[in-house]
Write a protein that holds these residues in place. Structure first.
Motif, mmCIF file in Angstrom:
data_model
loop_
_atom_site.group_PDB
_atom_site.id
_atom_site.type_symbol
_atom_site.label_atom_id
_atom_site.label_comp_id
_atom_site.label_asym_id
_atom_site.label_seq_id
_atom_site.Cartn_x
_atom_site.Cartn_y
_atom_site.Cartn_z
ATOM 1 N N GLU A 1 -3.089 3.232 8.298
ATOM 2 C CA GLU A 1 -1.715 3.714 8.365
ATOM 3 C C GLU A 1 -1.384 4.198 9.776
ATOM 4 N N PRO A 2 -0.087 4.503 10.038
ATOM 5 C CA PRO A 2 0.302 4.997 11.366
ATOM 6 C C PRO A 2 -0.514 6.216 11.777
ATOM 7 N N GLY A 3 -0.856 6.282 13.049
ATOM 8 C CA GLY A 3 -1.664 7.378 13.560
ATOM 9 C C GLY A 3 -3.144 7.082 13.560
ATOM 10 N N THR A 4 -3.532 5.850 13.183
ATOM 11 C CA THR A 4 -4.944 5.463 13.136
ATOM 12 C C THR A 4 -5.309 4.665 14.385
ATOM 13 N N ARG A 5 -6.452 4.987 14.967
ATOM 14 C CA ARG A 5 -7.001 4.220 16.081
ATOM 15 C C ARG A 5 -8.301 3.577 15.631
ATOM 16 N N VAL A 6 -8.570 2.387 16.163
ATOM 17 C CA VAL A 6 -9.756 1.638 15.767
ATOM 18 C C VAL A 6 -10.539 1.240 17.012
ATOM 19 N N SER A 7 -11.839 1.530 17.008
ATOM 20 C CA SER A 7 -12.678 1.155 18.143
ATOM 21 C C SER A 7 -13.092 -0.304 18.052
ATOM 22 N N HIS A 8 -13.530 -0.846 19.186
ATOM 23 C CA HIS A 8 -14.030 -2.221 19.216
ATOM 24 C C HIS A 8 -15.236 -2.356 18.287
ATOM 25 N N VAL B 1 -6.504 -3.943 7.578
ATOM 26 C CA VAL B 1 -5.084 -4.236 7.407
ATOM 27 C C VAL B 1 -4.269 -3.092 7.992
ATOM 28 N N TRP B 2 -3.516 -3.382 9.051
ATOM 29 C CA TRP B 2 -2.636 -2.374 9.632
ATOM 30 C C TRP B 2 -1.345 -2.348 8.831
ATOM 31 N N VAL B 3 -1.003 -1.194 8.270
ATOM 32 C CA VAL B 3 0.193 -1.088 7.445
ATOM 33 C C VAL B 3 1.131 -0.037 8.020
ATOM 34 N N GLY B 4 2.408 -0.179 7.677
ATOM 35 C CA GLY B 4 3.412 0.761 8.153
ATOM 36 C C GLY B 4 3.514 1.973 7.254
ATOM 37 N N GLU B 5 4.636 2.654 7.388
ATOM 38 C CA GLU B 5 4.828 3.937 6.708
ATOM 39 C C GLU B 5 4.676 3.833 5.202
ATOM 40 N N ALA B 6 5.113 2.719 4.628
ATOM 41 C CA ALA B 6 5.091 2.596 3.175
ATOM 42 C C ALA B 6 4.210 1.453 2.703
ATOM 43 N N GLY B 7 3.246 1.091 3.503
ATOM 44 C CA GLY B 7 2.381 -0.007 3.116
ATOM 45 C C GLY B 7 2.906 -1.360 3.552
ATOM 46 N N VAL B 8 3.888 -1.382 4.460
ATOM 47 C CA VAL B 8 4.407 -2.643 4.960
ATOM 48 C C VAL B 8 3.377 -3.249 5.905
ATOM 49 N N ARG B 9 2.981 -4.481 5.640
ATOM 50 C CA ARG B 9 1.925 -5.132 6.413
ATOM 51 C C ARG B 9 2.374 -5.379 7.849
ATOM 52 N N LEU B 10 1.471 -5.081 8.774
ATOM 53 C CA LEU B 10 1.734 -5.358 10.178
ATOM 54 C C LEU B 10 0.774 -6.420 10.715
ATOM 55 N N TYR B 11 -0.508 -6.214 10.520
ATOM 56 C CA TYR B 11 -1.493 -7.115 11.118
ATOM 57 C C TYR B 11 -2.821 -6.931 10.395
ATOM 58 N N SER B 12 -3.647 -7.966 10.391
ATOM 59 C CA SER B 12 -4.967 -7.824 9.788
ATOM 60 C C SER B 12 -5.984 -8.632 10.558
ATOM 61 N N SER B 13 -7.233 -8.186 10.520
ATOM 62 C CA SER B 13 -8.292 -8.869 11.247
ATOM 63 C C SER B 13 -8.852 -10.000 10.407
ATOM 64 N N GLY B 14 -9.548 -10.919 11.050
ATOM 65 C CA GLY B 14 -10.151 -12.022 10.330
ATOM 66 C C GLY B 14 -11.528 -11.678 9.807
ATOM 67 N N PRO C 1 2.510 -16.803 7.286
ATOM 68 C CA PRO C 1 1.081 -16.623 7.565
ATOM 69 C C PRO C 1 0.245 -16.323 6.327
ATOM 70 N N LEU C 2 0.879 -15.761 5.266
ATOM 71 C CA LEU C 2 0.135 -15.377 4.071
ATOM 72 C C LEU C 2 0.652 -16.106 2.826
ATOM 73 N N SER C 3 1.133 -17.321 3.000
ATOM 74 C CA SER C 3 1.725 -18.053 1.877
ATOM 75 C C SER C 3 0.760 -18.189 0.700
ATOM 76 N N PHE C 4 -0.489 -18.583 0.971
ATOM 77 C CA PHE C 4 -1.456 -18.767 -0.115
ATOM 78 C C PHE C 4 -1.832 -17.434 -0.753
ATOM 79 N N VAL C 5 -1.861 -16.373 0.043
ATOM 80 C CA VAL C 5 -2.120 -15.033 -0.487
ATOM 81 C C VAL C 5 -1.041 -14.657 -1.493
ATOM 82 N N TYR C 6 0.228 -14.927 -1.163
ATOM 83 C CA TYR C 6 1.317 -14.634 -2.087
ATOM 84 C C TYR C 6 1.191 -15.471 -3.360
ATOM 85 N N ASP C 7 0.829 -16.751 -3.199
ATOM 86 C CA ASP C 7 0.649 -17.623 -4.370
ATOM 87 C C ASP C 7 -0.370 -17.045 -5.338
#
Length: 306
Positions: A57-64, A78-91, A214-220
């Motif tokens: 969530e906002p305010g989180t830092r991640v090290s390498h 999974v980086w999410v916004g204030e209400a769980g809105v997806r921003l970015y995710s790692s592979g 980017p997440l079409s199959f995930v939604y399916d």
């Protein structure tokens, strides 16, 4: 002594905790494990590979080091916004296996095969066969109408005033409580589904009903399980009108994932959906990368633990 220790192996998806949310902390690695350090210096350890995905969530830092460890053990960040809105995710490793990608792409590119998969997804979602002689676009329209009606029925069941699915990601507070609860709930479902899709070696972007995202199959895949898991949870929480609905939704989603044994069902469910195409998957080459999170081989029969 170090040589006597068994090598670390990723824990199968079905045996993991589904989601953990991290807010206002620094995610790092200490003594080979994830650790979250808050502003006061308090450390909270997270078991390595014991979680399907971490929601940052906002305010989180991640090290390498934390990002690298997450990739090695198959934990989706999974980086999410204030209400769980997806921003970015790692592979994750294994998320781009050539044999699985070719199989998935072959089914998606052939209109006849794609229609078979879409019909199977429809049947799994609604528990009945879809109408005959309908195109993918027509089935998408029929599904949309059923989804809107299902929202109304579940809202009525829990005594929630429901207008329509409507929210603005740029101004979250404008949304009503039911929509905020639904968005938080679906973000949880999409996170664990994406982790399963990647772990099984498929591409999140190659969808069948949803396309062009980017997440079409995930939604399916997630939509197959949505109305039996997170949607009732969202409306049940919304009916209470709590002060912090998103937090309560997340906790309730984690519980329903465990109760419904969702993590045990997603990957076999994906295989069942794609098998509807009735084509033989390509044989993986000998040098191919194995699944990111394989099920361990058991030393005993079916009655023994793996």
């Amino acid at each position: 002594m170090a040589d006597l220790l068994p090598p670390l192996k990723p824990i199968p998806i079905k045996d993991r905790l589904s989601i953990l949310f991290i807010e206002k902390g620094h995610l790092d690695v200490l003594d080979g494990a994830f650790v979250v350090v808050d502003k006061t210096g308090v450390r909270t350890h997270i078991p390595v590979g014991g979680v399907v995905c971490l929601m940052l969530e906002p305010g989180t830092r991640v090290s390498h080091a934390a990002a690298a460890l997450a990739a090695r053990v198959g934990t989706l960040l999974v980086w999410v916004g204030e209400a769980g809105v997806r921003l970015y995710s790692s592979g994750q490793p294994g998320g781009a296996r050539a044999d699985r990608l070719l199989y998935q792409a072959m089914l998606a590119l052939d209109e006849k095969l794609r229609l078979k998969v879409v019909r199977k997804m429809y049947a799994m979602r609604f528990g009945e066969e879809p109408p005959a002689r309908r195109s993918v676009e027509q089935l998408r329209g029929i599904e949309g109408a059923r989804v809107r009606e299902t929202y109304k029925l579940i809202a009525k069941k829990y005594g929630v005033e429901w207008k329509a699915r409507n929210y603005d990601t740029s101004d979250w507070d404008k949304a009503d409580i039911p929509n905020r609860c639904l968005s938080a709930a679906t973000a949880c479902l999409y996170g664990v589904t994406e982790a399963a899709v990647l772990a099984a070696g498929y591409a999140p972007a190659i969808g069948f009903i949803h396309t062009g995202k980017p997440l079409s199959f995930v939604y399916d895949v997630a939509d197959v399980y949505k109305f039996e898991t997170v949607v009732p949870v969202a409306f049940r929480i919304a009916a209470r009108k709590p002060i912090n609905p998103e937090q309560q939704v997340r906790i309730a989603c984690r519980d329903i994932f465990r109760e419904s044994r969702l993590l045990e069902r997603i990957i076999p469910g994906i295989e069942e959906m794609l098998a509807a195409g009735e084509v033989v998957p390509p044989v993986p080459p000998e040098e191919s990368v194995p699944p990111a999170i394989p099920n361990p081989e058991s030393l005993g029969d079916a009655g023994h633990r793996a």
